[in-house]
Design a protein around this motif. Structure first.
Motif, PDB file in Angstrom:
ATOM      1  N   PHE A  63     -11.275  -9.632   4.390  1.00 30.36           N
ATOM      2  CA  PHE A  63     -10.518  -8.548   3.747  1.00 30.36           C
ATOM      3  C   PHE A  63     -11.488  -7.586   3.078  1.00 30.36           C
ATOM      4  N   ARG A  64     -11.271  -6.299   3.237  1.00 32.97           N
ATOM      5  CA  ARG A  64     -12.176  -5.298   2.650  1.00 32.97           C
ATOM      6  C   ARG A  64     -11.382  -4.234   1.910  1.00 32.97           C
ATOM      7  N   LYS A  80       0.854  -1.208   0.000  1.00 31.14           N
ATOM      8  CA  LYS A  80       0.000   0.000   0.000  1.00 31.14           C
ATOM      9  C   LYS A  80       0.883   1.250   0.000  1.00 31.14           C
ATOM     10  N   GLY A 137      -6.281  -5.267  10.000  1.00 29.89           N
ATOM     11  CA  GLY A 137      -4.928  -5.795   9.760  1.00 29.89           C
ATOM     12  C   GLY A 137      -4.964  -7.278   9.472  1.00 29.89           C
TER      13      GLY A 137
HETATM   14  N1  UDP Z   1      -6.056  -3.410   4.640  1.00 33.82           N
HETATM   15  C1  UDP Z   1      -7.086  -3.401   3.734  1.00 33.82           C
HETATM   16  N2  UDP Z   1      -8.122  -4.269   3.923  1.00 33.82           N
HETATM   17  C2  UDP Z   1      -8.163  -5.148   4.948  1.00 33.82           C
HETATM   18  C3  UDP Z   1      -7.094  -5.160   5.866  1.00 33.82           C
HETATM   19  C4  UDP Z   1      -6.049  -4.286   5.694  1.00 33.82           C
HETATM   20  O1  UDP Z   1      -7.089  -2.610   2.776  1.00 33.82           O
HETATM   21  O2  UDP Z   1      -9.129  -5.895   5.041  1.00 33.82           O
HETATM   22  C5  UDP Z   1      -4.953  -2.423   4.486  1.00 33.82           C
HETATM   23  C6  UDP Z   1      -4.984  -1.351   5.567  1.00 33.82           C
HETATM   24  O3  UDP Z   1      -5.959  -0.369   5.280  1.00 33.82           O
HETATM   25  C7  UDP Z   1      -3.549  -0.853   5.536  1.00 33.82           C
HETATM   26  C8  UDP Z   1      -2.766  -2.114   5.180  1.00 33.82           C
HETATM   27  O4  UDP Z   1      -3.690  -3.043   4.631  1.00 33.82           O
HETATM   28  O5  UDP Z   1      -3.365   0.124   4.547  1.00 33.82           O
HETATM   29  C9  UDP Z   1      -2.095  -2.726   6.394  1.00 33.82           C
HETATM   30  O6  UDP Z   1      -0.966  -1.965   6.694  1.00 33.82           O
HETATM   31  P1  UDP Z   1      -0.263  -1.911   8.121  1.00 33.82           P
HETATM   32  O7  UDP Z   1       0.944  -1.075   7.937  1.00 33.82           O
HETATM   33  O8  UDP Z   1      -1.206  -1.464   9.161  1.00 33.82           O
HETATM   34  O9  UDP Z   1       0.105  -3.402   8.483  1.00 33.82           O
HETATM   35  P2  UDP Z   1       0.925  -4.575   7.731  1.00 33.82           P
HETATM   36  O10 UDP Z   1      -0.106  -5.499   7.174  1.00 33.82           O
HETATM   37  O11 UDP Z   1       1.746  -3.965   6.668  1.00 33.82           O
HETATM   38  O12 UDP Z   1       1.751  -5.190   8.825  1.00 33.82           O
END
Ligand code: UDP
Ligand code: GLC
Length: 394
Positions: A279-280, A24, A217
């Protein structure tokens, strides 16, 4: 998209299959690169599902990674055991060669690696190709052997390091390498305050009187969902309308964790209070439905989701661990609690529920902090400054 003569070609190397915060963050960066100056090319995994949303649109993407033992490891397993590392390395010769070929094809001027394993594989390929290297380090390595391997690689490849938090940067404090701290950038035009969508609320079975906690997450043990479930059950007797929305899905190698969470919910007798969304794509909309955002993780390197919740104007609770204290100002933009401490977390939740005015003020202060420090545009400017410095020095 072909590069023009005046552009520098930046080759990004990321091996991920599923989307995470690293991908992201990278996508938000690439969209903001000055097209007069930089032309991105992505070297990625053959089965990169995270590119399916088309967000890399017009940019060149080259599939270069097939499966390797090293790529399939969890971050806690990288570097464990010298013999195993050597076996991983020999199994990785193929991907290193593929990345090298990709770099030559892309005529890369600079290599930017975006994940732990790519710092190793892409770093070696960049060195073989004689290209300057930027490591975007997004991990805290809790296993000493993994950290040692990364540090040895840093000494050998001499990358310029971008660290997403001081907690990440301090891992390199004893090395003669240049580390620049650049926080992750969030698109605050998307993650902005707004009214809850009543239709979405109803679809998820939320009633207007519900007090809604939310965690977003990957379902992976260090994100601390179990602590949050325990905290929910501790606070529940005094808050009959308290609910928890769990957003995110399990990674393919951790299916047992979802079962563990579901069993825990049953054991604690809180099934009626937990909403699983999976997941969304509509995280901003989901965040608008909640009263308090919680990230109960342990050694979180950064945690984009905290800034996303702050962007939506929500008060946040995080842990006093990893990079999180650099995002949340305790008592001002949210609350910090020790990791793995369900009682402290329940207390923090109850403190916010009992004083909605204070919670609202924390949400507002968090929004201002997100705008000041974590806006994706500002962050992209900082990264481009690093490219300019590195290119000028090579
Ligand atoms: N995310 C998402 N949909 C979900 C779960 C997570 O789009 O169902 C996105 C969330 O919005 C964020 C990223 O995944 O932008 C997770 O990033 P983060 O740095 O919090 O954690 P990581 O997964 O990289 O450890
Ligand atoms: C990693 C970290 C997360 C961070 C993300 C983006 O996935 O786990 O804390 O926010 O990278 O840099």
């Amino acid at each position: 998209m072909a590069a023009t003569e005046s552009q520098h070609r930046i080759a990004f190397v990321d091996h991920a299959v599923d989307i995470g915060g690293a991908e992201k963050s990278l996508t938000e960066l690439v969209k903001r690169l000055d097209p007069n100056e930089f032309c991105p090319v992505l070297l990625h995994s053959n089965n990169a599902k995270w590119l399916a949303d088309g967000s890399w649109g017009e940019f060149t993407c080259l599939p270069v990674f097939g499966p390797t033992q090293l790529l399939e490891k969890k971050r806690t397993e990288v570097g464990r055991g010298l013999l195993r590392s050597l076996a991983d390395m020999s199994a990785s010769a193929g991907p290193v060669f593929s990345i090298w070929r990709g770099l030559m094809r892309a005529e890369a001027d600079l290599v930017h690696t975006n994940s732990l394993k790519c710092h190793l594989l892409g770093g070696l390929a960049a060195r073989l190709a004689g290209r300057p290297l930027v490591w975007h380090v997004r991990d805290i390595l809790t296993a000493q052997e993994g950290l040692n391997l990364l540090k040895r690689a840093a000494m050998s490849f001499k990358p310029r390091i971008i660290a997403i938090s001081s907690a990440v940067a301090q891992q390199f404090a004893d090395l003669p390498v240049t580390v620049t701290l650049i926080a992750n950038g969030v698109p605050l035009d998307k993650f902005s305050p707004g009214p809850p969508n009543p239709q979405l609320q109803a679809e998820l079975g939320l009633a207007p009187e519900d007090e809604v906690l939310c965690v977003v997450g990957r379902l992976t043990p260090w994100k601390g969902h179990t602590t949050l479930l325990e905290a929910l059950s501790l606070a529940a007797p005094r808050h009959p309308h308290l609910k928890l929305m769990i957003v995110g899905e399990v990674a393919f190698w951790e299916n047992s964790y979802e079962r563990e969470l579901k069993d825990k919910i049953d054991d604690l007798g809180i099934a009626g209070r937990v909403i699983w969304t999976g997941f969304r794509e509509d995280v901003p909309e989901l965040l608008r439905l909640c009263d308090i955002f919680v990230l109960p993780s342990v050694d979180e390197p950064f945690g984009r989701v905290l800034v996303e919740a702050m962007g939506v104007g929500k008060p946040v609770i995080g842990t006093n661990s990893g990079g999180v204290p650099e995002i949340i100002v305790d008592g001002e933009t949210g609350l910090l609690v020790p990791p793995k401490d369900a009682e402290a977390l329940a207390e923090a939740i109850e403190q916010m529920l009992s004083d909605p005015l204070q919670a609202q003020q924390m949400g507002e202060a968090g929004l201002n902090r997100a705008r000041d420090l974590f806006d994706a545009d500002r962050v992209a400017d900082q990264v481009q400054d690093v490219y300019r410095e590195v290119l000028a020095a090579n």
